[in-house]
Design an enzyme around this catalytic site. Structure first.
Site: not given
Length: 639
Positions: A102, A164
């Protein structure tokens, strides 16, 4: 609202009680007002929550005392599958394991995508507060054109990441969504085998009570994604993350056609000039696709032609077809106009920003920007397109030397004059765009003029009028498109078509005049006079005949003739005869009118016989072979 009315009623009853002191009354009324405001705010908030776009209320179920909790409210709200307004228009969806990437690779890739104008989604943005995170993420995947899973070692430990990934593959099957996997610190082979740590992750999911059907689906998704062509950081760019991110961004830009320039529809006979330009650029081109660039040398090509012939259109099509072959590319439109109005600084900043693929504006002087150009792109294969260049100074200040750019680079220009590339002698070439042939001109006219078939009873006349109109344009695309579009807007009014046919033989469309005017205004005084003389008298005549007259008048004709040839305003054809396009000839005649040059024998006779001969004019009869009184070559110049 009933509770609000009740509170107001109590306040009124208290207010009419005369036994209360004034101060107590004021305090009580203030308390009631605050209570009313609080009630109204609460009611409004609930109403907005119930009617928020993309959210719908589920069918109410009576809660039991054992099962009712705060989670019941969130589970009663779900994203409507029919509403896509909140999540539409995403171009790229980034999926990644937060703790792994991230704040590193995923963040850099996201920022670079945004920098180049790509609307990207990552899971810590765009989700409105109060919405169910997982469902919102899945909806964002559905509304994205491209999905990029950044698969790291811990990717399989996250149920949301696996969910996802499975959704991406469903979208791929349903909507042919493009998936571009990036294998961050794990190889595709490990994902296929699913041993070691990945196997432990799925065992942990099973211990936590995840349905085995879901686990099987996730395992299949990992194997499927491992078999797709993607980017493996362990084996690509020597493991440099920044280089890999730039490569991914470049590929995504190509897929989304972010570098493509606008080209009008309804083009005709465009493939032949495209092929010829590709040859001069040294581009491997077959089946309407560019597949490579020949050689390591830097090449410069200037596309020239008379105003309105389609130079920029040809150059844009070539640019769109080849920019994917280069590491960076840049398009600078309207160079001459921009240079004259605001100088070179803004153009240089845009060029550097495009080639660096990020906004640039930190240097204050032109010299500093030139130093950046000299040093930043020597090892980079670039494509630069400069549109509407009139003077070499424009080129010198932007792309001065070919040594500034890496091997295989190409500089494409549309130029008003062929001689602007003289300082690039040896590495520069030119290509001249010619007017269209009659058959293709008619096709172009029909594409723009006819939105449907004409009335059957008048079909033949419309056809003949179309032929008459395009014949008067001698294949100039700008004239054809402007007139055809005008007639398209007028519909099937045959009288307007007849009138337009007559107008086209005598006059020019406004945009055509403006295009010619830009070139004409750039001429010096003597060259303008020679241009007008050719337009009125000498088109089709041996160029040597009027040269003596021009020299006697001090016009420097050899210099002016070269300028007009370099600007594609005239040519020297067979038998040394001047050739000027009839649209340019009309433009010249419209400029002179009936005041400085009489090019029509009727006007000349009328002038000779009338009272105008008494005005202070000097008349000269121009010879045509032996006949000195041939009034087709009569010129009367105002003193």
């Amino acid at each position: 609202m009933n509770s609000t009315l009740l509170v107001l009623a109590l306040a009124f009853c208290f207010a009419v009680d005369a036994s209360r002191s004034p101060s107590a009354l004021v305090n009580f009324v203030a308390t009631i007002v605050l209570a009313v405001i609080a009630v109204e705010v609460t009611v409004s908030a609930v109403a907005r929550l119930r009617t928020k776009p993309g959210l719908v209320s589920s069918t109410p179920v009576p809660p039991s005392s054992s099962s009712f909790s705060s989670s019941s409210l969130s589970s009663s709200l779900s994203i409507s599958t029919s509403s896509t307004a909140n999540y539409a228009n995403y171009e790229v969806f980034l999926s990644f394991r937060g703790p792994d990437t991230r704040k590193g690779f995923a963040d850099y890739l996201y920022i670079r995508l945004i920098d180049v104008g790509i609307h990207a989604f990552r899971d810590n943005e765009e989700i409105p507060l109060g919405e169910e995170i997982k469902d919102a993420l899945l909806e964002s995947i559905k509304q994205s054109k491209i999905a990029i899973p950044i698969v790291s070692k811990n990717y399989a430990s996250s149920r949301s990441c696996l969910r996802e990934l499975a959704q991406m593959l469903e979208c791929k099957k349903a909507n042919n969504q493009l998936i571009v996997p990036i294998f961050y610190d794990i190889s595709p082979t490990e994902l296929k085998c699913q041993r070691g740590f990945i196997e432990q992750c799925f065992c942990e999911h099973e211990k936590q009570g995840v349905d085995r059907t879901d686990i099987a689906k996730w395992k299949w998704a990992l194997r499927k994604i491992a078999g797709k062509k993607g980017y493996d950081l362990l084996t690509r760019n020597n493991g440099y993350q920044g280089a890999l991110a730039e490569e991914v961004v470049g590929y995504i830009k190509e897929v989304l056609k972010k570098n493509d320039l606008y080209v009008p529809d309804g083009l005709v006979d465009i493939e032949q000039p495209i092929q010829e330009v590709m040859i001069k650029l040294g581009v491997v081109y077959a089946n309407k696709k560019a597949t490579g660039v020949d050689g390591e040398c830097v090449r410069v090509l200037g596309i020239c032609g008379m105003p309105g012939v389609g130079k920029t259109t040809v150059a844009k099509i070539v640019y769109n077809k080849i920019h994917h072959l280069f590491q960076r590319c840049s398009f600078l439109p309207d160079i001459t106009t921009t240079f004259e109005s605001s100088g070179v600084k803004g153009l240089l900043e845009k060029l550097i920003s495009d080639l660096r693929m990020k906004n640039y504006g930190g240097l204050s002087t032109h010299d500093q920007s030139i130093e950046v150009m000299k040093k930043s792109f020597r090892e980079m294969k670039v494509l630069i397109f400069l549109d509407d260049v009139q003077d070499f100074d424009h080129i010198r200040h932007l792309v001065g030397k070919i040594s500034w750019f890496g091997p295989g680079s190409r500089i494409l220009l549309t130029i008003r004059r062929k001689d602007v590339l003289c300082e690039y002698r040896g590495v520069a070439d030119t290509y001249e765009v010619e007017p269209m042939r009659s058959c293709h001109a008619l096709q172009l006219f029909c594409k723009h003029a006819f939105c449907k078939y004409p009335p059957e009873e008048e079909k033949n006349e419309y056809y003949h009028l179309s032929v008459d109109i395009i014949n008067s344009f001698e294949g100039l695309p700008l004239s054809i498109r402007e007139t055809a579009s005008y007639l398209n807007n007028c519909g099937w009014d045959i009288e307007i078509w007849r009138e337009t046919s007559d107008f086209s033989r005598k006059k020019l469309e406004r945009k055509v005049k403006l295009a010619f005017e830009a070139s004409y205004n750039s001429l010096d005084e003597y060259t303008r006079k020679i241009f007008l003389d050719i337009a009125c008298f000498y088109n089709g005549m041996d160029w040597r005949i009027p040269t003596c007259k021009w020299q006697a008048n001090g016009y420097h004709p050899l210099r002016s003739i070269k300028i007009l040839i370099d600007m594609c305003l005239i040519k020297i054809g067979e038998n040394n005869k001047f050739w000027m396009h009839n649209q340019l000839s009309k433009y010249g005649k419209e400029i002179v009118g009936k005041h400085s040059r009489l090019y029509n024998h009727k006007d000349a006779l009328s002038t000779l016989k009338g009272n105008e001969m008494r005005k202070p004019f000097v008349s000269r009869l121009m010879r045509d072979e032996v006949n000195v009184l041939d009034l087709d070559h009569l010129a009367i110049y105002q003193v």
